[in-house]
Enzyme design. Structure first.
Site, PDB file in Angstrom:
ATOM      1  N   GLY A 261       0.827  -1.199   0.000  1.00 47.51           N
ATOM      2  CA  GLY A 261       0.000   0.000   0.000  1.00 47.51           C
ATOM      3  C   GLY A 261       0.860   1.247   0.000  1.00 47.51           C
ATOM      4  O   GLY A 261       2.024   1.227  -0.415  1.00 47.51           O
ATOM      5  N   SER A 262       0.313   2.314   0.485  1.00 49.94           N
ATOM      6  CA  SER A 262       1.005   3.597   0.455  1.00 49.94           C
ATOM      7  C   SER A 262       2.114   3.661   1.502  1.00 49.94           C
ATOM      8  O   SER A 262       2.078   2.969   2.522  1.00 49.94           O
ATOM      9  CB  SER A 262       0.012   4.735   0.693  1.00 49.94           C
ATOM     10  OG  SER A 262      -0.430   4.738   2.046  1.00 49.94           O
ATOM     11  N   GLU A 264       2.604   6.195   3.397  1.00 48.40           N
ATOM     12  CA  GLU A 264       2.002   6.819   4.570  1.00 48.40           C
ATOM     13  C   GLU A 264       1.449   5.775   5.527  1.00 48.40           C
ATOM     14  O   GLU A 264       1.709   5.801   6.733  1.00 48.40           O
ATOM     15  CB  GLU A 264       0.896   7.780   4.133  1.00 48.40           C
ATOM     16  CG  GLU A 264       0.198   8.502   5.264  1.00 48.40           C
ATOM     17  CD  GLU A 264      -0.946   9.381   4.786  1.00 48.40           C
ATOM     18  OE1 GLU A 264      -1.362  10.258   5.557  1.00 48.40           O
ATOM     19  OE2 GLU A 264      -1.422   9.186   3.650  1.00 48.40           O
ATOM     20  N   GLY A 266       2.031   2.451   5.286  1.00 48.47           N
ATOM     21  CA  GLY A 266       3.065   1.470   5.566  1.00 48.47           C
ATOM     22  C   GLY A 266       3.951   1.860   6.735  1.00 48.47           C
ATOM     23  O   GLY A 266       4.401   1.008   7.507  1.00 48.47           O
ATOM     24  N   GLU A 283       5.733  -3.414   1.035  1.00 47.63           N
ATOM     25  CA  GLU A 283       5.840  -3.052  -0.380  1.00 47.63           C
ATOM     26  C   GLU A 283       5.025  -1.778  -0.564  1.00 47.63           C
ATOM     27  O   GLU A 283       3.793  -1.812  -0.687  1.00 47.63           O
ATOM     28  CB  GLU A 283       5.297  -4.174  -1.271  1.00 47.63           C
ATOM     29  CG  GLU A 283       6.133  -5.445  -1.239  1.00 47.63           C
ATOM     30  CD  GLU A 283       7.447  -5.316  -1.981  1.00 47.63           C
ATOM     31  OE1 GLU A 283       7.722  -4.241  -2.545  1.00 47.63           O
ATOM     32  OE2 GLU A 283       8.206  -6.302  -2.000  1.00 47.63           O
ATOM     33  N   CYS A 317       2.689   0.227  -8.861  1.00 48.78           N
ATOM     34  CA  CYS A 317       3.723   0.808  -8.006  1.00 48.78           C
ATOM     35  C   CYS A 317       5.002   1.027  -8.797  1.00 48.78           C
ATOM     36  O   CYS A 317       5.845   1.850  -8.413  1.00 48.78           O
ATOM     37  CB  CYS A 317       3.974  -0.072  -6.790  1.00 48.78           C
ATOM     38  SG  CYS A 317       4.289  -1.798  -7.175  1.00 48.78           S
TER      39      CYS A 317
END
Length: 528
Positions: A261-262, A264, A266, A283, A317
Site C-alpha cells: 500500500g502507500s 504513509e 506502511g 511493499e 507501483c
C-alpha cells in the site's frame, strides 16, 4: 495511531440497484462461483457477520455484486482456525507442500481467463493485464513447487573437533497478507505460494474495493486444500474495513505481516508491527524514473515509456512517473512520445473490450487526485504537453498526461500520484541524471536506456541507482517472478517473489551439535 481511513473505500448495500453479475455478458462471474450475495469471510467455512457492501466496476461505477464483510470478531475466528491448520501443515514435508501448491497453480490455470476478466472488471486494468496478473500467481506456484525441494540451510566448519555447525530453517506460523487494489490477485499469490511452501498458514485481508477477486481466488484455493484432505482454514480470508486490518497488524498471533500500500500507511503498519516485535514485509510507494541517455535506441525508448507510464492507467507501483532525457535527444523523444499518446486516445474505454489499451482509474477519489496534481503542476510552472483532462463519460476515465517545464525537485514531482501523469526533464550528463533519479523518497524501480557498457555498470553500481529494481533498456514495470521484487528507502525494504525472498517467511536457527564425548568451548576458553 490508526490507519482506518485507508480501508474505508467500499460502498454500503443499496437494494434497488441492478447488478452486473446478472447480465449475460458477465456470465464468467458465476462460473467462478460468485453470486448476487457473497460471503466475504472464510475460516474453513464461509460465514460473515459484518455489513453488506457492494463491489463496483470502475469503468461504469456500476455495482457488480453484494459482499457481506467480516468484523473483528470474524477475524478472531479466522486467525484462530488458521493457527490450528498450521499445526498440521508445518509437519508435512516441504516437497509434499510443494505438490499442493502445484495443484493450486493448476486450479488457477483452469480459470485463468475468467479470473483475469474479474480482475479487469473489478480493478479496471485491461483484460490482457488482468489475465497476466493471474498468470503471475500461476508462475509463482511453479516457482514455489521447485523451491520446495531446494529450501536450503548452510553447514559451516566448526572450530571444535567432533562438532557440526549448521543452519535450520523453520516456518514462522501465520502470515497476514494485506493487499492493495491495483494487484488484487498477484500480490496475494506471491505471498501465498511462498508462505505455504515454507510451511505457514495465511490470513488474507484484501483491499475493500476488490473483494470479489479475493473471494473467487480463495474458493479455488479451498478446492485444492479440500481435495488433499488439508484443513482449508490454512488459507483464511477476511474482507472488511480498517478495524479488521488494525486487528491483524496488532495481533501477536500473526508472525509476519505483509503489507502492500502507500508509504504513509506502511509507516504506521511497520511501527505497529515492530512495537510487538513481529516481522513485517512492506511493499510501498514508487516514484520511478526512466533515464534516456544520448546513445539510447529511441525505437525502444518510446514504446517502453508508454507502456510503463500509461499501462494500468498509471496505477502500478512500478509505473514510470519521471522521464529524464539527455538534452541532445530531448526534443525528439518528447515529440515522438506525444504522437504515441495521441494514438491511444481512441482506445481508452471498457477494460474488457479487446481494442482497449487504457482502462479507468480505480475510483472517483483517484480522479480527484489526478485533477489536483495537474492543477498543482500548472501552478508550479508546468506545461501540459498532452492530456490533463477528465473524459466526459461514465466511469473514472482520464487522459494520460505529459508535463514539462517543472523543476525536477518540485513538490508535485517528488510526491507520488497514482495516475498516468508523466513529468519530463532534461539532463546534460549521466551523473546529473542519476542524482535526479535518486532524489525522491522512494526507491522501487528505475531504468536506464543506453548502449554504453560503462554506463550500464555505473548505473548498477554503488554510485548508480539507489532502487531495489535497476533495469537497463527495459521499462520500470513488468518484473518477472524469478527475481526478488521490492525497493529501498520509503518503498519499505521488503522483498517478495523470487530469489531468496522465501527466507522472510521462515525463522533461522543456528545449531551446534556435539557428537563427541568431549566438551570444548569456543574461542579456546578454559573454564575448569
Amino acid at each position: 495511531m490508526s490507519f482506518r481511513f485507508v480501508f474505508t473505500t467500499s460502498r454500503r448495500f443499496a437494494s434497488n440497484t441492478k447488478l452486473l453479475i446478472n447480465e449475460p455478458k458477465f456470465a464468467f462471474l458465476k462460473e467462478l462461483g460468485l453470486k448476487e450475495n457473497n460471503t466475504g469471510v472464510f475460516n474453513g467455512k464461509w460465514k460473515a457477520s459484518g455489513p453488506i457492501v457492494q463491489s463496483y466496476a470502475p469503468a461504469t461505477n456500476t455495482p457488480i455484486a453484494h459482499v457481506q464483510n467480516g468484523t473483528v470478531a470474524d477475524y478472531e475466528i479466522a486467525v484462530t482456525e488458521a493457527r490450528k491448520a498450521y499445526q498440521d501443515w508445518c509437519e508435512i514435508p516441504a516437497p509434499r507442500r510443494g505438490e499442493v501448491v502445484r495443484q493450486i497453480g493448476d486450479k488457477l490455470r483452469s480459470q485463468l481467463t475468467n479470473l483475469g476478466r474479474l480482475v479487469s472488471l473489478e480493478m479496471g486494468k485491461i483484460q490482457s493485464e488482468g489475465v497476466g496478473e493471474v498468470q503471475e500467481y500461476v508462475d509463482i506456484c511453479d516457482y514455489a513447487t521447485g523451491l520446495s525441494r531446494s529450501l536450503e540451510g548452510k553447514i559451516f566448519p566448526s572450530e571444535r573437533a567432533g562438532h557440526a555447525l549448521l543452519e535450520q530453517w523453520n516456518p514462522l506460523g501465520v502470515v497476514g497478507v494485506i493487499s492493495a487494489f491495483n494487484f488484487p490477485c498477484a500480490v496475494y499469490g506471491w505471498n501465498n505460494a511462498l508462505a505455504l511452501v515454507t510451511g505457514n498458514a495465511v490470513v488474507w485481508k484484501p483491499a475493500p474495493s476488490t473483494p470479489l477477486v479475493a473471494i473467487a481466488t480463495t474458493r479455488l484455493v479451498e478446492q485444492v486444500l479440500v481435495e488433499n484432505n488439508i484443513n482449508p482454514a490454512l488459507c483464511s480470508l477476511v474482507c472488511g474495513e480498517g478495524d479488521v486490518g488494525q486487528a491483524l497488524v496488532k495481533d501477536k498471533r500473526v508472525d509476519l505481516v505483509s503489507f502492500t500500500g502507500s508509504t504513509e500507511v506502511g509507516r504506521i503498519v511497520g511501527q505497529q508491527v515492530q512495537a510487538r516485535f513481529g516481522k513485517h514485509l512492506l511493499e510501498l510507494g514508487g516514484n520511478n524514473a526512466i533515464i534516456v541517455n544520448e546513445d539510447a535506441d529511441l525505437n525502444m525508448v518510446v514504446p517502453a515509456t508508454v507502456f510503463a507510464a500509461v499501462g494500468t492507467a498509471g496505477q502500478r507501483c512500478t509505473t514510470t512517473r519521471r522521464l529524464i532525457i539527455h538534452e541532445k535527444v530531448y526534443d525528439q523523444v518528447l515529440e515522438r512520445l506525444k504522437s504515441a499518446y495521441k494514438q491511444f486516445e481512441s482506445r481508452i474505454g471498457c477494460p474488457l473490450e479487446q481494442n482497449t489499451i487504457i482502462g479507468p482509474l480505480h475510483n472517483e477519489q483517484a480522479v480527484q487526485k489526478y485533477q489536483a496534481s495537474i492543477s498543482e503542476a500548472i501552478s508550479a510552472g508546468g506545461k501540459i504537453e498532452y492530456g490533463g483532462k477528465v473524459l466526459e463519460k461514465s466511469g473514472n476515465f482520464v487522459l494520460p498526461t505529459i508535463v514539462t517545464g517543472l523543476k525536477h525537485n518540485a513538490e508535485v514531482v517528488l510526491r507520488e500520484t497514482f495516475a498516468p501523469i508523466l513529468y519530463v526533464f532534461k539532463f546534460r550528463d549521466l551523473n546529473e541524471a542519476i542524482r535526479i533519479n535518486n532524489e525522491v523518497a522512494q526507491g522501487l524501480s528505475s531504468s536506464l536506456f543506453t548502449k554504453n557498457i560503462q554506463n550500464v555498470f555505473k548505473w548498477m553500481g554503488p554510485k548508480g541507482s539507489d532502487c531495489g529494481i535497476v533495469n537497463v533498456n527495459i521499462p520500470t514495470s513488468g518484473a518477472e517472478i524469478g527475481g526478488a521484487f521490492g525497493g529501498e528507502k520509503e518503498t519499505g525494504g521488503g522483498r517478495e517473489s523470487g530469489s531468496d525472498s522465501w527466507r522472510q517467511y521462515m525463522r533461522r536457527s543456528t545449531c551446534t551439535i556435539n557428537y563427541s564425548n568431549q566438551l570444548p568451548l569456543a574461542q579456546g576458553i578454559k573454564f575448569e
